[in-house]
Design an enzyme around this catalytic site. Structure first.
Site, mmCIF file in Angstrom:
data_model
loop_
_atom_site.group_PDB
_atom_site.id
_atom_site.type_symbol
_atom_site.label_atom_id
_atom_site.label_comp_id
_atom_site.label_asym_id
_atom_site.label_seq_id
_atom_site.Cartn_x
_atom_site.Cartn_y
_atom_site.Cartn_z
ATOM 1 N N LYS A 34 0.849 -1.190 0.000
ATOM 2 C CA LYS A 34 0.000 0.000 0.000
ATOM 3 C C LYS A 34 0.888 1.245 0.000
ATOM 4 C CE LYS A 34 -4.224 -1.756 0.546
ATOM 5 N NZ LYS A 34 -5.321 -1.462 -0.390
ATOM 6 N N LYS A 37 -13.508 -7.258 -6.876
ATOM 7 C CA LYS A 37 -13.959 -7.697 -5.553
ATOM 8 C C LYS A 37 -15.379 -8.218 -5.754
ATOM 9 C CE LYS A 37 -11.416 -4.257 -2.810
ATOM 10 N NZ LYS A 37 -10.484 -3.680 -3.779
HETATM 11 MG MG MG Z 1 -6.871 -1.743 -4.269
#
Ligand code: MG
Length: 336
Positions: free
Chosen positions: A139, A246
């Site tokens: 991240k 997702k």
């Molecule tokens: Mg992502």
């Protein structure tokens, strides 16, 4: 068909707070739904609502679930409002699980290890590499640009040979910052850069397309794919980069995946930090995907303080047997 419908709302603390460019996230809320038919077959599904990703709120899903009542006809499931994407996803998953309708291919899939933001990344790589991971996801866009670019060299140096790195900016950069990063990525083992600029910024579609054309490192869309409609739009625009999907956040998973398959899309199946109930359905979709099997974005467990709600512990591979072994009832029973 007459079905018994039950649901439970959950609120689960993460073991460690999840830090992204969207902020710090300490707990997960959602609903588990449970359908039982008259033959006693049970199916569970999860509404893993994520309002900042464009889904309904948990309160909205809960209110609609409350209106359904305990005994329903299966046809009533189609009447759940279309904007309740996670509730519809959960009910469809529960129906499929009850009828054992989803079948996967009998192959293991690689998993990407999730690395923490900031300096903590450096200590996290070695144990993951020793465990056998070869795809890593870091991240970025959380701290100062110069600090992170400095760390980037150390991260690349710490990776085992042959490893690939995914960078996820969660939309934190502007064009200038994205270009600074993409310039640095060019000769490094970066598999793709995920959502370099925000999906909702003005002109962001043009900017994402421009970055994909101008730089050799592939760009992945994540937040830009908040709904089935977004997937349709980007297919229409001929997106040739990577698609982070997702499935837990899609109203019609089968429909969206059929479109992506037809477009020969490069799909990376990814966790929405759901419980093992939603993860089981998501992993079944991933296992059944006929396209190139990219490493799964499911290196997230152990995730919850209550380990009964976790999916299979982060291993470098997930096998169909690991998915089959996930017991949704254990999650159901863990929710008070
Ligand atoms: Mg992502």
């Amino acid at each position: 068909m007459r079905l018994r419908f039950q649901f439970r709302r959950y609120r689960l603390a993460f073991r460690t707070a999840v830090r992204t460019a969207h902020g710090v996230w300490t707990e997960r809320e959602g609903l588990i739904v449970r359908l039982t038919d008259e033959a006693g077959r049970v199916g569970l599904g999860e509404a893993a609502c994520l309002p900042w990703f464009g889904t309904e709120t948990v309160a909205a899903a809960e209110a609609a679930a409350g209106k359904l009542g305990e005994w329903i006809e299966s046809e009533q499931l189609a009447d759940v409002p279309m904007n309740l994407v996670c509730l519809r996803n959960a009910l469809a998953a529960a129906q499929a699980a009850r009828a054992s309708r989803i079948e996967g291919r009998n192959e293991a899939r690689g998993v990407a290890a999730l690395l923490p933001a900031g300096r903590a990344v450096l200590e996290a790589i070695r144990p993951k590499a020793e465990a056998g991971f070869r795809v890593f996801k870091w991240k970025v866009g959380v701290g100062d640009l110069a600090d992170e670019l400095g760390l980037f060299d150390d991260v690349c140096a710490a990776l085992p040979s042959g490893a690939k790195l995914r960078l996820d900016a969660n939309g934190a950069w502007d064009r200038r910052k994205a270009e600074r990063w993409l310039e640095r990525c060019a000769e490094r083992p970066v598999e793709f850069v995920e959502q370099p600029v925000a999906a909702d910024a003005r002109g962001s579609d043009d900017l994402l397309r421009g970055l994909a054309e101008d730089w050799p490192t592939p760009i992945a869309l994540d937040e830009s794919l908040a709904s089935g409609a977004d997937i349709e739009r980007w297919i229409g625009e001929g997106w040739r980069g990577v698609w982070v999907v997702k499935t837990s956040l899609l109203r019609d998973v089968a429909g969206a995946l059929a479109l992506l398959e037809k477009a020969q899309a490069q799909v990376v199946f990814s966790s929405a930090l759901e419980t093992a109930v939603g993860a089981k359905a998501a992993l079944q979709w991933a296992m059944a995907w006929p396209g190139e099997p990219r490493a799964l974005g499911f290196g997230v467990w152990p995730l919850f303080q209550d380990a009964r709600c976790d999916g299979p512990y982060a291993a470098p591979f997930i096998r169909p047997a690991d998915v089959a072994r996930i017991d949704p009832e254990a999650v159901w029973n863990a929710i008070p």
